[in-house]
Design an enzyme around this catalytic site. Structure first.
Site, PDB file in Angstrom:
ATOM      1  N   HIS A  27      -7.840   1.935  -1.153  1.00 17.94           N
ATOM      2  CA  HIS A  27      -6.859   1.848  -2.232  1.00 17.94           C
ATOM      3  C   HIS A  27      -7.531   1.446  -3.556  1.00 17.94           C
ATOM      4  O   HIS A  27      -7.220   1.987  -4.623  1.00 17.94           O
ATOM      5  CB  HIS A  27      -5.773   0.836  -1.822  1.00 17.94           C
ATOM      6  CG  HIS A  27      -4.844   0.458  -2.929  1.00 17.94           C
ATOM      7  ND1 HIS A  27      -4.973  -0.713  -3.641  1.00 17.94           N
ATOM      8  CD2 HIS A  27      -3.771   1.095  -3.451  1.00 17.94           C
ATOM      9  CE1 HIS A  27      -4.018  -0.779  -4.548  1.00 17.94           C
ATOM     10  NE2 HIS A  27      -3.275   0.304  -4.457  1.00 17.94           N
TER      11      HIS A  27
ATOM     12  N   GLU B 118      -9.212   4.387  -4.981  1.00 25.66           N
ATOM     13  CA  GLU B 118      -8.213   5.270  -5.604  1.00 25.66           C
ATOM     14  C   GLU B 118      -7.929   4.829  -7.048  1.00 25.66           C
ATOM     15  O   GLU B 118      -7.923   5.634  -7.973  1.00 25.66           O
ATOM     16  CB  GLU B 118      -6.928   5.245  -4.761  1.00 25.66           C
ATOM     17  CG  GLU B 118      -5.732   5.947  -5.386  1.00 25.66           C
ATOM     18  CD  GLU B 118      -4.487   5.090  -5.353  1.00 25.66           C
ATOM     19  OE1 GLU B 118      -3.964   4.752  -6.447  1.00 25.66           O
ATOM     20  OE2 GLU B 118      -4.010   4.745  -4.242  1.00 25.66           O
TER      21      GLU B 118
ATOM     22  N   GLU C   5      -0.460  -6.151  -7.997  1.00 23.25           N
ATOM     23  CA  GLU C   5       0.189  -5.147  -7.142  1.00 23.25           C
ATOM     24  C   GLU C   5       0.495  -5.755  -5.764  1.00 23.25           C
ATOM     25  O   GLU C   5       1.585  -5.603  -5.217  1.00 23.25           O
ATOM     26  CB  GLU C   5      -0.703  -3.908  -7.007  1.00 23.25           C
ATOM     27  CG  GLU C   5      -0.047  -2.788  -6.214  1.00 23.25           C
ATOM     28  CD  GLU C   5      -0.892  -1.509  -6.157  1.00 23.25           C
ATOM     29  OE1 GLU C   5      -2.010  -1.499  -6.711  1.00 23.25           O
ATOM     30  OE2 GLU C   5      -0.425  -0.525  -5.557  1.00 23.25           O
TER      31      GLU C   5
END
Lengths: 428, 431
Positions: free
Chosen positions: A70, A73, A145
């Site tokens: 992640h 990404e 996040e």
């Protein structure tokens, strides 16, 4: 005429799919949609959060920090000349990306400048640029996040159930990692993961929308021919052996919510299947869940009238090569009572059998919902890719649904819903 | 034309339709609007859910659900929204097109018929709604309202609006107020349905592979004329910014602070400044190239999400972000500074062009989504000004930096709301 492009026509759905596997191993698929304004493209690698133990590109067996797929990404969007979002905005494209357990996908949608945007997508994903400074900067963003998800009770109950089911499989690790684990990530680790998993032969490009398919494939072919890649690596991943039993039958999470949330389900022990077998297993389990606890089931109405559920109540089935599970639940003021009732539904069904007419009804519903989903370019691209990675063709769904037999559903009832594979998570 | 509605009147009801072969399904929506009022908004929120509990022909929710299922899994949904100071109930139905099926059932007609039953033939007892259904839906609504607290972002957004519009109807929540549920009875709700709801302005939308005549014929057959003529006009007033910015700090058990800043744009849908305001919002906080995203997230790593969005009728803009408890002052001051920068004209040509390209792309993408096309058209009805997609795009293209600055100058911060942790100190977030 272009060589190498295969055309597949699906009569009943009135769709034509174009495909070519390029010299470097990249699979390119294009589905033209007549009358649509929008084009949607996804560029996806078979690399997700569960791929945390593998032989790296330089031949070493390594285990990487949680959340690195992640993190990677996020970081790919940065190039030496700055944020890649700017290039997409300039051409009116909305860009995004997501990381799941098994794949990482980069995407855009646009209505103009499709070719430029497609080139931008290919180029930024194939041009990693990480610096110590930019990696450090991202940690604060990803920490926020992670904290956002910690405050989300739906996410907590979803993950809580997976954590209850699995002993070892990294599907139990949060996709974004933890606030602690992301601080162990550095530039070199990111490059290692990138070079191990982002070879074109491990990736799939899907373009759907207002496009000329042969032009698009030519463009991609030329773009890829300009770049050089090493020989396709043989990716070796390691997974610890996962017992069929659940890790923990009941997992409680304290979040001080007003209404408790409950998710329960069965851990799949028929794993490792691919292709038509997997599709059949997926569709028949979904139909079975709809029959037993869906909005038209007897128990749904009773539970609603008794105040044990509300319209958040739903069921779902997830199957991938390494793992699978069903999930049933929603908000409930009395989660334990709801759990007993649901367990009873499965017990009763096993004793008394299923209703053939209800099966036909649910099959029909599923065909209708699939047709509706085919209006959505996002669904087509994402689901096509997910299926392809499991050796399934998205356009086989309707024929498979039509071919399902009542016995397949009965078989699933006996096979999937076993007492020893049951687990539950309650957030309150 | 795949994205332009044709409007006809059938039984005095405006029917807006698009005939197109583009989709594999047909789309139908029924919108009913009424003024947003304290005394009626909870009843309005409850009503559609009681209606979809049972009809004369399909007396239970399960039998309705089954009837939709039999239409190849027709998707039916209801929602209640605010459009300025109006409360809008929307019923939506999506049906497979029989063209793609081996069976040739008339799915569209059966769908329209079922929708009509739900709206006009509710199951009754002793001349009112079923006691059991009303009680059940009251319980479900009470729970839905109580659960908002569990979604901290939604809760913070709702609290910000309540504080900011304290003295205006806009503070009311579209799904009503739990405290008013006790007063609602099967009789009072049925009276409201008969006397008020049935006479409120209704609009019907249809998009699909159907000729206009078919649409007209079906609506004429299944949708009766309103019981009373409603030509009442009500408007949303923009309201005034406060003399001083209000700061509200609330505490709860939470792992990230939720910051919501309510601003008055003093621009409504029909105003000339509306399109420049859209451009402003895009470059201020609407996209990933925006001022807020670039400065709060990319430059300072303060947040994962930071954005601004526009409500089109009340002149309301909300800025929202999830941040560390200790970064309240720092984040607010960056946001304030960015707003001031735009007011001073610190806009590059690149930012302006990117924003226009993104907005135009969004409009074109909407043209592939029938339910969103209907929403856009309905905004025009509520706002009293019809802008087609084409017109909107032309107007966006024409917006200059000065237009944006002009719209920005009218924007005033009104209420800064921060939901923080019970464990966070008072040092930083004090108002």
């Amino acid at each position: 005429m272009v060589m190498g492009v295969a055309k597949l026509h699906f009569d009943q759905l009135d769709e034509t799919l174009y495909h070519e596997e390029l010299a470097n191993g990249l699979d390119v698929y294009v589905l033209p949609k007549k009358g649509f304004n929008k084009t949607y493209a996804t560029f996806t690698t078979r690399y997700g959060s569960i791929d945390n133990h593998f032989v790296s590109i330089d031949g070493k067996t390594i285990k990487v920090p949680d959340g690195i797929a992640h993190f990677l990404e996020h970081k790919l969007f940065e190039e030496e000349e700055g944020d890649i979002f700017n290039q997409f905005s300039r051409h009116g494209a909305q860009a995004n990306a997501f990381t799941s357990f098994n794949m990482t996908s980069y995407l855009f949608s646009c209505t103009d400048h499709v070719e430029q945007n497609l080139i931008t997508l290919l180029n930024f994903v194939q041009n990693p640029y990480f610096t110590d400074q930019s990696v450090e900067k991202e940690k604060g963003i990803i920490e926020q996040e992670i904290r956002m998800y910690q405050d989300n009770p739906d996410w907590r109950v979803y993950f809580g159930l997976i954590q209850a089911m699995y002993h070892h499989l990294p599907v139990k690790i949060d996709i974004a990692g933890t606030v602690e684990s992301i601080y162990q990530i550095n530039k070199d680790l990111l490059y290692t993961c990138y070079h191990t998993f982002y070879h074109p032969s491990n990736m799939l490009l899907f373009v759907v929308g207002a496009v000329n398919p042969e032009e698009i494939i030519r463009l991609v072919r030329e773009n890829q021919a300009e770049k050089s890649f090493p020989a396709a690596p043989d990716i070796k991943r390691f997974f610890e052996k996962e017992p069929t039993s659940v890790f923990q039958q009941i997992h409680e999470v304290d979040l001080e919510v007003d209404t408790p949330k409950i998710l329960m389900g069965f851990k799949e022990h028929v794993v490792g299947v691919q292709g038509a077998t997997m599709l059949k297993q997926e569709l028949s389990t979904e139909i079975l869940l709809d029959m037993l606890v869906g909005p038209t089931s007897d128990v749904y109405e009773q539970l609603m009238e008794e105040g044990l559920i509300d319209d958040s109540f739903s069921s779902d089935y997830n199957i991938e090569k390494q793992y699978g599970f069903s999930m049933i639940g929603g908000n409930s003021t009395e989660p334990e009572r709801l759990m007993e009732r649901i367990i009873d539904v499965f017990k009763q069904a096993r004793q008394k059998g299923l209703d053939r007419e209800e099966f036909e009804r649910m099959r029909k519903q599923k065909i209708g919902h699939f047709l509706k989903a085919l209006n959505s370019p996002e669904f087509i691209a994402t689901q096509f890719t997910r299926y392809k990675f499991n050796e399934i063709n998205l356009f086989d769904v309707v024929p498979m649904l039509e071919a399902l037999r009542f016995e397949d559903i009965m078989h699933r009832l006996e096979d999937h819903f076993r007492d020893e594979s049951f687990a539950v998570c309650i957030v309150r | 034309m795949h994205d332009q509605f044709t409007t006809i009147h059938v039984n005095q009801i405006p029917v807006h339709y698009i005939s197109t072969p583009k989709y594999k399904t047909n789309f139908i929506a029924v919108y009913i609007r009424q003024p947003l009022r304290k005394e009626s908004h909870t009843q309005v929120a409850l009503l559609p859910f009681v209606l979809k509990r049972g009809t004369i022909q399909h007396p239970t929710a399960k039998s309705i659900e089954r009837a939709f299922n039999d239409l190849y899994g027709a998707m039916f949904s209801v929602d209640v929204n605010k459009r300025g100071e109006e409360q809008v109930v929307a019923f939506r139905l999506q049906l497979a097109n029989e063209k793609f099926l081996s069976s040739k059932e008339p799915l569209f007609e059966k769908g329209i018929q079922l929708l009509s039953e739900i709206l006009f033939q509710p199951r009754l007892e002793n001349g009112h709604f079923l006691e059991q259904y009303v009680q059940l839906e009251k319980d479900l609504l009470a729970r839905k309202l109580a659960q908002i607290k569990d979604d901290k972002i939604r809760y913070a957004a709702k609290r910000c609006v309540e504080e900011m519009f304290k003295d205006e109807p806009f503070h009311l929540y579209a799904y009503g107020d739990a405290n008013q549920l006790g007063e609602i009875s099967p009789e009072s709700l049925y009276t409201y349905y008969q006397d008020q709801f049935r006479s409120q302005p209704m609009d019907i939308f249809v998009v699909g592979d159907l000729p206009g005549e078919k649409v007209e014929e079906m609506i004429a057959q299944y949708f009766p004329a309103p019981t009373k003529k409603s030509d009442r006009r009500w408007t949303t007033s923009l309201g005034q910014p406060p003399a001083e910015i209000r700061r509200i700090i609330e505490k709860t058990k939470i792992s990230q602070g939720k910051l919501h800043i309510g601003c008055r744009t003093q621009t409504a849908y029909a105003d000339d400044d509306y399109v420049p305001l859209l451009v402003f919002n895009g470059l201020f906080g609407g996209f990933s190239h925006s001022k807020l995203f670039q400065n709060v997230r990319e430059k300072e790593s303060l947040a994962y999400y930071i954005s601004s969005s526009i409500e089109s009728h009340k002149g309301f803009m909300m800025i929202m972000s999830g941040i560390d408890f200790n970064h309240f002052d720092k984040t607010v001051s960056i946001i304030q500074d960015q707003l001031d920068q735009v007011k001073k004209g610190a806009i590059t040509d690149e930012e302006l062009d990117q924003t226009k390209a993104m907005l135009i792309n969004h409009i074109k993408e909407t043209n592939d989504q029938p339910f969103q096309l209907m929403e856009r058209f309905y905004h025009g009805l509520v706002g009293g000004k019809n802008r087609t997609g084409e017109e909107l795009m032309t107007q966006i293209e024409a917006v200059t930096k000065d237009d944006v600055v002009h719209a920005a100058h009218k924007i005033k911060m009104d209420t800064i709301y921060f939901l923080t942790s019970v464990e966070a100190g008072d040092g930083d977030g004090r108002g």
